[in-house]
Design a protein around this motif. Structure first.
Motif, mmCIF file in Angstrom:
data_model
loop_
_atom_site.group_PDB
_atom_site.id
_atom_site.type_symbol
_atom_site.label_atom_id
_atom_site.label_comp_id
_atom_site.label_asym_id
_atom_site.label_seq_id
_atom_site.Cartn_x
_atom_site.Cartn_y
_atom_site.Cartn_z
ATOM 1 N N UNK A 207 0.802 -1.233 0.000
ATOM 2 C CA UNK A 207 0.000 0.000 0.000
ATOM 3 C C UNK A 207 0.828 1.273 0.000
ATOM 4 N N UNK A 208 2.025 1.250 0.561
ATOM 5 C CA UNK A 208 2.873 2.439 0.575
ATOM 6 C C UNK A 208 3.703 2.575 -0.693
ATOM 7 N N UNK A 209 3.654 1.553 -1.556
ATOM 8 C CA UNK A 209 4.386 1.603 -2.809
ATOM 9 C C UNK A 209 5.866 1.299 -2.699
ATOM 10 N N UNK A 210 6.350 0.946 -1.499
ATOM 11 C CA UNK A 210 7.785 0.715 -1.318
ATOM 12 C C UNK A 210 8.133 -0.751 -1.080
ATOM 13 N N UNK B 179 12.204 -4.263 -1.165
ATOM 14 C CA UNK B 179 11.921 -2.986 -0.526
ATOM 15 C C UNK B 179 12.697 -1.886 -1.249
ATOM 16 N N UNK B 180 12.034 -0.746 -1.443
ATOM 17 C CA UNK B 180 12.673 0.374 -2.129
ATOM 18 C C UNK B 180 13.495 1.163 -1.121
ATOM 19 N N UNK B 181 14.822 1.186 -1.307
ATOM 20 C CA UNK B 181 15.727 1.869 -0.385
ATOM 21 C C UNK B 181 16.763 2.653 -1.184
ATOM 22 N N UNK B 182 16.971 3.901 -0.794
ATOM 23 C CA UNK B 182 18.025 4.735 -1.390
ATOM 24 C C UNK B 182 17.952 4.736 -2.912
ATOM 25 N N UNK C 174 0.712 -3.316 5.224
ATOM 26 C CA UNK C 174 1.990 -3.570 4.582
ATOM 27 C C UNK C 174 2.945 -4.445 5.369
ATOM 28 N N UNK C 175 2.437 -5.175 6.370
ATOM 29 C CA UNK C 175 3.329 -5.998 7.183
ATOM 30 C C UNK C 175 3.241 -7.482 6.859
ATOM 31 N N UNK C 176 2.217 -7.895 6.125
ATOM 32 C CA UNK C 176 2.005 -9.316 5.828
ATOM 33 C C UNK C 176 1.547 -9.506 4.395
#
Length: 305
Positions: free
Chosen positions: A103-106, A123-126, A151-153
């Protein structure tokens, strides 16, 4: 009640903006349509799909200024301020057979086939997508992957993919941690082919649709699902929760939207619209509006309060 026109094709997905003032519809083989519901003369912004649309991936960003949808090997982003759309193709999605965005798009869960057969969490990082975990599916068939609103499961339907008549093996529900893929809950699935899955906003249940039957698994217990059949011989087609998590709206393969109590699955209301069979539904984040899309391209928006 307001009826919005798109194209003469099936509405696949609907989404409301976070402020509940705009609604978007993805139409099979046509376009994505975007309406500003505050406009005195409501007319859609017609957006090119930009590729082969993948159903289930229409969403607004948290600010509501970006509208995104999934394509076969990536996704398309429309900037509502710049009025411009661009395609993005993360390299790992070119080999994915199925993928879902959180849901957060990341966060993304992707399923890959030959030659490796695996499920992966990203996961979208940096400024880049980083793989968090890999789960081998060489001996596991995976279908109906969905990510929880928090977004946790994530949940999925699985069955053994061992040599032989693997399609005759019983399916089951698995709920796993999105950051690690660790198992959290599991349940039985009483059918031989997979239906769609959704999480309840509160996280207390996973629900599914299979033909004329609505299924609900309590979490974290899992186990056998509660089953509720339609009161006619029409199939259920899509569902959406009210943001309070207590009301469940389900479209049927006719002109009706059924409202259920999310705890008991008792039918509490029914809306009938003269729009051909219904194929998609969404509820606004503030709980004031609902929208349903039809197989012939109409979208009805109505007040829930």
């Amino acid at each position: 009640m307001l009826v919005l026109k798109t194209a003469s094709a099936e509405v696949l997905d609907l989404a409301f903006s976070p402020d509940s003032r705009a609604v978007a519809a993805a139409v099979d083989g046509a376009h994505v349509f975007l309406w500003n519901l505050d406009s005195p003369n409501i007319a859609p912004v017609r957006l090119d799909l930009g590729g082969k649309y993948r159903a289930g991936g229409l969403r607004f960003s948290a600010t509501g200024r970006r509208l995104e949808w999934q394509l076969a090997t990536g996704y398309r982003v429309y900037d509502r301020d710049e009025r411009d759309a661009t395609n993005e193709y993360p390299s790992f999605l070119t080999t994915a057979t199925v993928w879902k965005v959180g849901p957060a798009g990341d966060r993304i869960v992707s399923s890959h086939g030959m030659p490796d057969h695996f499920l992966a969490g990203w996961q979208f990082k940096d400024g880049d997508w980083v793989r968090q975990w890999v789960l081998s599916t060489r001996e596991l068939s995976v279908e109906s992957v969905t990510i929880s609103p928090s977004g946790d499961r994530f949940a999925m339907l699985t069955r053994p993919a061992a040599p032989g008549r693997w399609w005759d093996q019983p399916m089951r529900l698995e709920v796993r941690d999105l950051s690690s893929s660790a198992g959290l809950s599991d349940g039985t699935y009483p059918y031989s082919y997979a239906g769609k899955l959704w999480f309840r906003p509160t996280g207390a249940a996973v629900v599914g649709i299979h033909g004329m039957t609505l299924l609900s698994w309590s979490l974290p217990a899992g186990g056998a699902p509660r089953l509720t059949r339609n009161d006619n011989r029409k199939h259920f087609t899509a569902l959406a929760y009210h943001p309070n998590g207590r009301r469940l709206f389900v479209t049927s393969n006719d002109e009706t939207v059924n409202e259920f109590d999310a705890d008991t699955l008792d039918r509490t209301n029914r809306y009938t619209w003269q729009l051909d069979r219904l194929s998609a539904i969404a509820v606004s984040p503030d709980g004031s509006l609902a929208a349903a899309g039809s197989a012939t391209g109409d979208v009805v928006v109505w007040d829930l309060e």
